[in-house]
Design an enzyme around this catalytic site. Structure first.
Site, PDB file in Angstrom:
ATOM      1  N   ARG A   1      -3.624   9.178 -11.782  1.00  9.62           N
ATOM      2  CA  ARG A   1      -2.794  10.145 -11.052  1.00  9.62           C
ATOM      3  C   ARG A   1      -1.364  10.152 -11.547  1.00  9.62           C
ATOM      4  NH1 ARG A   1      -3.968   7.126  -5.531  1.00  9.62           N
ATOM      5  NH2 ARG A   1      -3.284   5.483  -6.946  1.00  9.62           N
TER       6      ARG A   1
ATOM      7  N   ILE B   1       7.522  -5.690  -8.618  1.00 11.94           N
ATOM      8  CA  ILE B   1       8.199  -4.425  -8.889  1.00 11.94           C
ATOM      9  C   ILE B   1       7.339  -3.329  -8.255  1.00 11.94           C
ATOM     10  CG2 ILE B   1       9.186  -2.939 -10.676  1.00 11.94           C
ATOM     11  CD1 ILE B   1      10.287  -5.876 -10.603  1.00 11.94           C
ATOM     12  N   MET B   2       7.877  -2.699  -7.218  1.00 13.05           N
ATOM     13  CA  MET B   2       7.071  -1.755  -6.438  1.00 13.05           C
ATOM     14  C   MET B   2       6.788  -0.484  -7.235  1.00 13.05           C
ATOM     15  SD  MET B   2       6.220  -3.298  -3.932  1.00 13.05           S
ATOM     16  CE  MET B   2       6.606  -4.678  -2.903  1.00 13.05           C
TER      17      MET B   2
ATOM     18  N   ARG C   1      -3.294  11.859   3.504  1.00 18.60           N
ATOM     19  CA  ARG C   1      -4.434  10.934   3.466  1.00 18.60           C
ATOM     20  C   ARG C   1      -5.317  11.097   4.701  1.00 18.60           C
ATOM     21  NH1 ARG C   1      -5.567   6.462   0.316  1.00 18.60           N
ATOM     22  NH2 ARG C   1      -4.755   7.737  -1.385  1.00 18.60           N
TER      23      ARG C   1
ATOM     24  N   ARG D   1     -18.847  -5.981   9.676  1.00 18.40           N
ATOM     25  CA  ARG D   1     -18.491  -7.289  10.223  1.00 18.40           C
ATOM     26  C   ARG D   1     -18.869  -8.340   9.184  1.00 18.40           C
ATOM     27  NH1 ARG D   1     -18.072 -12.497  11.149  1.00 18.40           N
ATOM     28  NH2 ARG D   1     -17.847 -13.121  13.332  1.00 18.40           N
TER      29      ARG D   1
ATOM     30  N   PHE E   1       4.199  -0.493  -9.347  1.00 25.87           N
ATOM     31  CA  PHE E   1       3.468  -0.950 -10.533  1.00 25.87           C
ATOM     32  C   PHE E   1       2.298  -1.815 -10.114  1.00 25.87           C
ATOM     33  CE2 PHE E   1       7.354   0.463 -12.233  1.00 25.87           C
ATOM     34  CZ  PHE E   1       7.029   0.947 -13.493  1.00 25.87           C
TER      35      PHE E   1
ATOM     36  N   HIS F   1      -2.114  -2.358  -9.820  1.00 30.10           N
ATOM     37  CA  HIS F   1      -3.132  -1.757  -8.966  1.00 30.10           C
ATOM     38  C   HIS F   1      -4.320  -2.686  -8.866  1.00 30.10           C
ATOM     39  CE1 HIS F   1      -5.870   1.179  -7.254  1.00 30.10           C
ATOM     40  NE2 HIS F   1      -4.780   1.802  -6.885  1.00 30.10           N
TER      41      HIS F   1
ATOM     42  N   HIS G   1       0.885  -1.185   0.000  1.00 30.75           N
ATOM     43  CA  HIS G   1       0.000   0.000   0.000  1.00 30.75           C
ATOM     44  C   HIS G   1       0.917   1.228   0.000  1.00 30.75           C
ATOM     45  CE1 HIS G   1      -3.458   2.425   0.607  1.00 30.75           C
ATOM     46  NE2 HIS G   1      -3.804   2.103   1.840  1.00 30.75           N
TER      47      HIS G   1
ATOM     48  N   ASP H   1       2.605   5.861  -6.856  1.00 28.92           N
ATOM     49  CA  ASP H   1       3.814   5.771  -6.031  1.00 28.92           C
ATOM     50  C   ASP H   1       5.103   5.797  -6.844  1.00 28.92           C
ATOM     51  OD1 ASP H   1       2.655   5.648  -3.486  1.00 28.92           O
ATOM     52  OD2 ASP H   1       2.030   3.599  -3.866  1.00 28.92           O
TER      53      ASP H   1
HETATM   54  N1  COA Z   1       5.262  -6.480 -10.296  1.00 30.31           N
HETATM   55  C1  COA Z   1       5.267  -7.694 -10.898  1.00 30.31           C
HETATM   56  N2  COA Z   1       4.175  -8.452 -11.008  1.00 30.31           N
HETATM   57  C2  COA Z   1       3.034  -7.990 -10.494  1.00 30.31           C
HETATM   58  C3  COA Z   1       2.964  -6.740  -9.859  1.00 30.31           C
HETATM   59  C4  COA Z   1       4.129  -5.984  -9.775  1.00 30.31           C
HETATM   60  N3  COA Z   1       4.127  -4.794  -9.170  1.00 30.31           N
HETATM   61  N4  COA Z   1       1.702  -6.519  -9.440  1.00 30.31           N
HETATM   62  C5  COA Z   1       1.011  -7.600  -9.785  1.00 30.31           C
HETATM   63  N5  COA Z   1       1.813  -8.489 -10.424  1.00 30.31           N
HETATM   64  C6  COA Z   1       1.428  -9.782 -10.951  1.00 30.31           C
HETATM   65  C7  COA Z   1       1.173 -10.737  -9.787  1.00 30.31           C
HETATM   66  O1  COA Z   1       2.348 -11.422  -9.410  1.00 30.31           O
HETATM   67  C8  COA Z   1       0.115 -11.658 -10.351  1.00 30.31           C
HETATM   68  O2  COA Z   1       0.740 -12.599 -11.170  1.00 30.31           O
HETATM   69  P1  COA Z   1       0.191 -14.138 -11.197  1.00 30.31           P
HETATM   70  O3  COA Z   1      -1.224 -14.034 -11.707  1.00 30.31           O
HETATM   71  O4  COA Z   1       1.144 -14.791 -12.115  1.00 30.31           O
HETATM   72  O5  COA Z   1       0.263 -14.614  -9.773  1.00 30.31           O
HETATM   73  C9  COA Z   1      -0.711 -10.738 -11.243  1.00 30.31           C
HETATM   74  O6  COA Z   1       0.158  -9.634 -11.597  1.00 30.31           O
HETATM   75  C10 COA Z   1      -1.948 -10.193 -10.545  1.00 30.31           C
HETATM   76  O7  COA Z   1      -1.529  -9.626  -9.319  1.00 30.31           O
HETATM   77  P2  COA Z   1      -2.345  -9.692  -7.960  1.00 30.31           P
HETATM   78  O8  COA Z   1      -1.385  -9.941  -6.834  1.00 30.31           O
HETATM   79  O9  COA Z   1      -3.532 -10.607  -8.073  1.00 30.31           O
HETATM   80  O10 COA Z   1      -2.865  -8.221  -7.873  1.00 30.31           O
HETATM   81  P3  COA Z   1      -3.586  -7.577  -6.633  1.00 30.31           P
HETATM   82  O11 COA Z   1      -4.753  -6.843  -7.170  1.00 30.31           O
HETATM   83  O12 COA Z   1      -3.842  -8.553  -5.551  1.00 30.31           O
HETATM   84  O13 COA Z   1      -2.471  -6.596  -6.080  1.00 30.31           O
HETATM   85  C11 COA Z   1      -1.101  -4.738  -5.837  1.00 30.31           C
HETATM   86  C12 COA Z   1      -2.432  -5.249  -6.379  1.00 30.31           C
HETATM   87  C13 COA Z   1      -1.095  -3.216  -5.946  1.00 30.31           C
HETATM   88  C14 COA Z   1      -0.978  -5.109  -4.358  1.00 30.31           C
HETATM   89  C15 COA Z   1       0.046  -5.351  -6.660  1.00 30.31           C
HETATM   90  O14 COA Z   1      -0.051  -4.941  -8.004  1.00 30.31           O
HETATM   91  C16 COA Z   1       1.401  -4.987  -6.085  1.00 30.31           C
HETATM   92  O15 COA Z   1       1.873  -5.670  -5.160  1.00 30.31           O
HETATM   93  N6  COA Z   1       2.056  -3.904  -6.611  1.00 30.31           N
HETATM   94  C17 COA Z   1       3.318  -3.470  -6.059  1.00 30.31           C
HETATM   95  C18 COA Z   1       3.088  -2.651  -4.810  1.00 30.31           C
HETATM   96  C19 COA Z   1       2.543  -1.286  -5.116  1.00 30.31           C
HETATM   97  O16 COA Z   1       2.997  -0.594  -6.018  1.00 30.31           O
HETATM   98  N7  COA Z   1       1.546  -0.888  -4.307  1.00 30.31           N
HETATM   99  C20 COA Z   1       0.960   0.427  -4.422  1.00 30.31           C
HETATM  100  C21 COA Z   1      -0.424   0.313  -4.959  1.00 30.31           C
HETATM  101  S1  COA Z   1      -1.092   1.918  -5.304  1.00 30.31           S
END
Ligand code: COA
Length: 373
Positions: free
Chosen positions: A268, A254-255, A335, A354, A257, A259, A220, A310
């Site tokens: 944004r 990869i942080m 926020r 709940r 990326f 959503h 997050h 981010d």
């Molecule tokens: N880098 C590489 N692969 C990614 C990725 C990333 N940042 N985000 C998602 N993926 C891949 C996942 O590994 C997954 O692959 P799989 O289907 O082979 O297992 C697929 O894309 C779907 O991802 P999922 O984990 O189901 O997405 P989610 O909706 O649960 O998670 C986030 C959303 C934001 C938590 C996730 O994209 C993430 O961890 N991003 C990096 C952290 C980040 O930037 N957070 C800020 C959000 S504003």
């Protein structure tokens, strides 16, 4: 991926109603109370947006001036609050400092007879930057900062307190735009957690503290700091490309990326990328911005993934001279305006949040007393 993970995380579940923001699922259409984020980020100020979120409508000119004055008057820290901050070691995670600061304010100035939720919200908005930077300087060099400054905005005060001199105007404008982008985002994890706490009829500071704890994680709010660490790992765009390819081969995240809601782009991201580019030019950067763009290109080519807010916030904050450990705390500070709006909205039409769970544990079985096991 297991079925449990795919359907988990409440993905796609409508968990309540709100009149505060629309997230613009198709990559456009993010609005705060009906106003487009693109217009707000260019033409409004953070204080105007905070007023809009918390008080429900745009302020008139006089009201905005009054609101700025009110926030300015609330920047000071009491002796008790300062002494708590002085106890926190320099190696504390700055997010924990804000969590503790917010909680302490809830003890010293609780919501109740003397302070309603609106006053509690304004006081937190005004004093969180003071708490963070008071602790930052005290824990590093023992300096007891005067936080009650005359700076016109939260962005200007933050940079002033951080650097010990009035801030560069371009940095203030860039930071202000980023604060607007970070102010609110519907039912994200931390907002939902603040709403859950509010739904138990708990107090304002407890709900905000829940939000801070939830925002801390790298999936997050913590993603902006992780994105900076990634970018700084490389010296050239070529090195970044090779490094990214290796990380993707190892299936690393990869942080900055991806959503949960956006599937095409993050509405944004363009605004903050523009600021990152302008700031890169102004600072004569030839490394951080080109590396960031190369990472973006590789992620699109290899995974069709786009940067979220981010990712380019990391470069923009870096060019404003903000240390990386303060990136996510900045997110908390702004926020707070969105969390406050959601806490009040939850309270207006409250029902305890709940949900239920699908049980997959053992079938009912007899208990065997310990001496017979
Ligand atoms: N880098 C590489 N692969 C990614 C990725 C990333 N940042 N985000 C998602 N993926 C891949 C996942 O590994 C997954 O692959 P799989 O289907 O082979 O297992 C697929 O894309 C779907 O991802 P999922 O984990 O189901 O997405 P989610 O909706 O649960 O998670 C986030 C959303 C934001 C938590 C996730 O994209 C993430 O961890 N991003 C990096 C952290 C980040 O930037 N957070 C800020 C959000 S504003």
């Amino acid at each position: 991926m297991s079925e449990t993970k795919k359907s988990g995380g409440l993905a796609g579940v409508v968990a309540g109603q709100t009149a505060i923001s629309t997230v613009g699922k198709e990559g456009v259409g993010l609005t705060y109370r009906g106003y487009s984020i693109d217009e707000l980020a260019v033409e409004a100020s953070f204080e105007e947006v905070a007023y809009l979120l918390i008080y429900g409508r745009l302020p008139e000119r006089q009201e905005l001036a009054g609101y700025r004055d009110r926030l300015r008057s609330m920047r000071g820290l009491s002796a008790a609050l300062k002494s708590v901050l002085e106890l926190l070691p320099a190696e504390t995670n700055p997010m924990d400092v804000l969590r503790t600061g917010c909680s302490t304010l809830g003890c010293l100035e609780p919501e109740g007879k003397l302070r309603d939720a609106f006053q509690a919200a304004d006081r937190l908005l005004a004093s969180l930057p003071s708490m963070l930077l008071y602790w930052w300087h005290f824990s590093r060099d023992g300096q007891r900062l005067e936080t009650q400054t005359d700076d016109a905005s939260i962005a200007a005060q933050f940079l002033h307190l951080l650097k010990g001199k009035p801030a560069d105007e371009m940095h203030v404008r860039a930071l202000d735009a980023s604060l607007i982008l970070y102010a609110e985002h519907e039912f994200n994890a931390s907002t939902f957690s603040a709403r859950i706490t509010a739904s138990t009829l708990s107090d304002f500071h407890s709900a905000i503290t829940s939000g801070i704890g939830t925002l801390r994680g790298p999936l997050h709010g913590g993603a902006n700091e992780e994105a900076m660490a990634l970018i700084e790992r490389f010296k050239t765009p070529e090195e970044a490309e090779a490094g990214l390819m290796a990380m993707l081969a190892r299936k690393e995240l990869i942080m900055g990326f991806g959503h949960r809601v956006y599937k095409i782009s993050d509405p944004r991201s363009g605004v903050i990328k523009n600021w990152a580019r302008k700031l890169a030019v102004a600072s004569g950067d030839a490394r951080i911005y080109p590396i960031s763009e190369r990472i973006e290109a590789v992620m699109w080519r290899e995974k069709m993934m786009f940067p979220n807010l981010d990712f380019y916030s990391a470069a923009a904050y870096h060019f404003c001279g903000i240390p990386t450990p303060l990136f996510t705390p900045l997110f908390v500070i702004v926020r707070t305006s969105g969390w406050a709006a959601h806490i009040m909205e939850q309270r207006e039409n409250n029902r305890l949040i709940r949900p239920t769970a699908d049980y997959f544990g053992p079938e009912p079985r007899p208990f065997v007393p310990i001496d017979k096991r």
